[in-house]
Design an enzyme around this catalytic site. Structure first.
Site, PDB file in Angstrom:
ATOM      1  N   HIS A 241      27.559  20.377  41.780  1.00 19.55           N
ATOM      2  CA  HIS A 241      26.768  19.148  41.626  1.00 19.55           C
ATOM      3  C   HIS A 241      26.391  18.503  42.964  1.00 19.55           C
ATOM      4  O   HIS A 241      25.217  18.399  43.298  1.00 19.55           O
ATOM      5  CB  HIS A 241      27.554  18.105  40.817  1.00 19.55           C
TER       6      HIS A 241
HETATM    7  O1  RIB Z   1      29.638  14.843  36.805  1.00 15.53           O
HETATM    8  C1  RIB Z   1      29.773  15.461  38.059  1.00 15.53           C
HETATM    9  C2  RIB Z   1      30.143  14.468  39.112  1.00 15.53           C
HETATM   10  O2  RIB Z   1      31.391  13.874  38.787  1.00 15.53           O
HETATM   11  C3  RIB Z   1      30.338  15.115  40.502  1.00 15.53           C
HETATM   12  O3  RIB Z   1      30.010  14.192  41.505  1.00 15.53           O
HETATM   13  C4  RIB Z   1      31.800  15.388  40.529  1.00 15.53           C
HETATM   14  O4  RIB Z   1      32.328  15.415  41.861  1.00 15.53           O
HETATM   15  C5  RIB Z   1      32.333  14.188  39.796  1.00 15.53           C
HETATM   16  O5  RIB Z   1      32.409  13.103  40.729  1.00 15.53           O
END
Ligand code: RIB
Ligand code: CA
Length: 311
Positions: A241
């Site tokens: 992500h």
């Molecule tokens: O949903 C994904 C996000 O939530 C990413 O930033 C992961 O590191 C968590 O913080």
């Protein structure tokens, strides 16, 4: 002239890769790293942020602790994804670099006020508590922030912590609502795009083949990080992500999105934290975000491997 950024983060294996990418990219000048409670409590996210900066060979980086709790809700964490330390996978040494004594929110306010207006970009990788608190304490900075590139939200991809909400928004929906209504230009990296940035065996092997401490650590971080999503989604990798936020600043042509209106659900228990994206323009609500829906995944991983090799 490198682009000046502040990274607001809740490390988190994917946060770690994002921070390493930023520190390996000469296009960016990281003014500071502010930790926020999210994946794990603040005491761990600030410690992890320092471990990552030292792994990158940057013990000079300014790392701050920000908010320990969401604006008005109890903290929800994600040890089930990131492990008890928040950075399970590699064994990284305890940091020797100091945590700055200034509160992360005060650092954000002071830095935006001190830098020429419109030259500081906020890269947010976790819940938006620090940013919203800064905007509440110092409304004047809203006009001075160049852009916010945030990892968060979901629409066609639906939620990952509830059926309708993505984790970063769900942990502090009121903070996300303040940010989305701030008038600051926002680029949103939702699950719609991050779920197309999957780790695969070949991509993780490319990190390991770098043969450097950073390459090995990133391979071990992603090895650990992917197990949860692979089991949940039956995919052959996990979405990386947070590095999407940094990659967008370094190579925006890797990404595709649409300028639309996005609002945050903050009242319904059933859909709390949902990012209601008006993708088809069916309301008269004005556009407030570039909602990114697609990327060149091979190009993204090639950029990651090439940049991480520099550390
Ligand atoms: O949903 C994904 C996000 O939530 C990413 O930033 C992961 O590191 C968590 O913080
Ligand atoms: Ca994160």
């Amino acid at each position: 002239m490198p682009r000046k950024i502040i990274i607001d983060t809740d490390p988190g294996q994917d946060d770690a890769v994002a921070i390493l990418l930023a520190l390996a990219s000469p296009e960016l000048e990281v003014l500071g790293v502010t930790a926020v409670a999210g994946n794990v409590p603040l005491a761990l996210t600030e410690l992890n942020a320092r471990k990552i900066c030292e792994l990158a060979g940057r013990p000079d980086m300014l790392v701050f602790a920000g908010c320990a709790e969401p604006l008005s809700r109890k903290l929800v964490t994600a040890e089930h994804v990131h492990g008890r330390t928040g950075l399970d996978g590699p064994v990284l040494p305890a940091p020797t670099m100091p945590l700055q004594s200034q509160h992360g929110v005060d650092f954000i306010i002071e830095t935006v006020r001190k830098q020429p207006s419109g030259t500081v970009t906020l890269c947010t990788l976790g819940p938006l508590t620090n940013i919203a608190t800064a905007l509440q304490r110092a409304p004047d900075i809203a006009d001075k922030i160049q852009e916010i590139i945030l990892m968060g939200g979901a629409y066609f991809e639906v939620g990952n912590i509830t059926p309708t909400a993505e984790f970063n928004i769900y942990v502090d929906p009121e903070a996300a609502d303040i940010v989305m209504k701030s008038g600051i230009p926002v680029v949103m990296m939702p699950l719609d795009v991050t779920h197309k940035a999957l780790t695969t065996r070949a991509r993780i092997d490319a990190f390991r083949k770098l043969g450097t401490p950073v390459g090995t650590a990133v391979a071990n971080l992603t090895d650990f990080f992917e197990r949860f999503d692979m089991e949940k989604y039956g995919s052959d990798g996990a979405p990386l992500h947070d590095p999407c936020v940094i990659a967008y600043l370094v190579k925006p042509e890797l990404f595709k999105g649409r300028n639309i209106n996005v609002e945050i659900e903050i009242t319904s228990d059933l859909t709390l934290g949902m990012t209601v994206a008006d993708w088809w323009g069916v309301t008269d609500r004005s556009a407030n975000a570039l909602f990114v829906g697609d990327l060149d995944a091979d190009g993204f991983y090639a950029l990651l491997a090439e940049r991480l090799a520099r550390l």
